[in-house]
Design an enzyme around this catalytic site. Structure first.
Site, short mmCIF file in Angstrom:
data_model
loop_
_atom_site.label_atom_id
_atom_site.label_comp_id
_atom_site.label_asym_id
_atom_site.label_seq_id
_atom_site.Cartn_x
_atom_site.Cartn_y
_atom_site.Cartn_z
N THR A 211 0.98 -1.36 0.01
CA THR A 211 0.03 0.06 -0.07
C THR A 211 0.79 1.19 -0.10
OG1 THR A 211 0.06 0.02 2.34
CG2 THR A 211 -1.81 -1.07 1.17
N ASN A 213 1.21 4.70 1.58
CA ASN A 213 0.46 5.49 3.07
C ASN A 213 0.38 7.01 2.62
OD1 ASN A 213 -0.14 5.40 5.63
ND2 ASN A 213 1.86 6.33 6.12
N GLU A 261 -4.56 4.27 3.35
CA GLU A 261 -3.64 3.34 2.72
C GLU A 261 -4.14 2.83 1.51
OE1 GLU A 261 -1.07 1.47 6.37
OE2 GLU A 261 -2.94 0.21 5.80
#
Length: 316
Positions: A211, A213, A261
């Site tokens: 992911t 962030n 995320e």
């Protein structure tokens, strides 16, 4: 389109540089939703008919932020995003008025005679509920009178969808309740968040779902905690994906500040410290705590498939 910063009182030099016969749409326009668009489109059309520039006047910071109103919860469209959208609407000039405590005390009379008249505004275009001046004591019906009939005024009626008035407050409420469908319908586009990609806990890649962030670059209205189907933009390319908004209760018991995320489909690479813009397209589910890592992975897999289906159906 030219963006012009303005502070009250206007200087003679500012007036000499910026005064011109023009059609001016006035409002906070946070969200630039379909109701705001109807005001601005009216101004652009009228300006074309009169052969004059089409201008927009907005205010920054948000008056509620300056006045410490308890219900202020961030921007739907921060200034740069607002400018980008206005540019696409055929606006020639944007005046961004510095809103501070001193300006909040300017009377309706001085707002008109100290700003609008010196700028040589030919026609002011405002929404039906437009308020201005100290304590919002001024209303659209007073504009012509306070200018000694110098200003023409065009008042735009409310924009209704299914009998409801489209409003920024209604969009805020919808976002905070997870009703992204309603928020996007009233906006006339998908709600968007923008931020820089920061180093996170790197737990996503261990789960098989790396992911990005996101650290938001502006004080946005935060959507309800949960998982969303999104469309992200980076480096001139668009990517579909899912975004989790929340405190990750499976791994944290006491977190209170939400994280953002974003897992992008069909993307690989490092984009730390780079900018990512994320359109929030569909609400998938609420955030919840899972009993095991395997249960979490299974749900993320399901979320991704659901997001792909919804985003694909949208293109059909």
């Amino acid at each position: 389109m030219e963006t012009i910063s303005l502070s009250y009182p206007l200087t003679e030099q500012f007036i000499a540089t910026c005064a011109r016969p023009q059609v001016l749409a006035i409002g906070q326009f946070d969200g630039l939703h379909l109701g705001h668009a109807s005001v601005i489109e009216t101004a652009v059309k009228l300006a074309a008919e009169l052969g004059l520039p089409a201008s927009v006047m907005t205010f920054h910071p948000h008056p509620k932020e300056v006045m410490k109103k308890g219900d202020y919860d961030g921007y739907l469209t921060p200034p740069r995003e607002k400018e980008r959208l206005l540019r696409s609407m055929g606006v020639d000039f944007v005046y961004i008025v510095e809103f501070n405590d001193s300006f909040s005390r300017v009377s309706p009379q001085n707002f008109v005679t100290g700003i609008l008249v010196p700028l040589q505004v030919h026609t002011a275009v405002v929404g039906f509920d437009f308020r201005y001046g100290y304590r919002g004591e001024g209303h659209a019906g007073m504009l012509r009178e306070l200018s000694d009939n110098v200003l023409d005024v065009s008042t735009v009626p409310p924009f209704l969808i299914d009998g409801e008035k489209v409003s920024s407050s209604g969009i805020r409420k919808a976002l905070q309740e997870g009703d992204i469908r309603l928020a996007n319908r009233w906006l006339g586009r998908s709600y968007s968040l923008k931020g820089a990609v920061m180093h996170g806990e790197k737990r996503g890649r261990l789960l098989g779902f790396p992911t990005a962030n996101l650290k938001l670059t502006e004080h946005y209205v935060i959507p309800a905690s949960g998982v969303y189907a999104v469309r992200a933009h980076h480096g001139g390319h668009s990517y579909e994906g899912v975004m989790n908004v929340g405190v990750k209760p499976t791994f944290h018991n006491d977190a209170t500040v939400p994280s953002f995320e974003v897992h992008l489909f069909d993307f690989s690479g490092e984009i730390y410290d780079e900018s990512l813009s994320v359109e929030v397209v569909h609400f998938l589910r609420e955030e919840r705590k899972f009993g095991s890592i395997d249960e979490l992975i299974a749900q993320i897999t399901k979320d991704a498939e659901t997001a792909k289906s919804l985003l694909k159906a949208e293109k059909a």
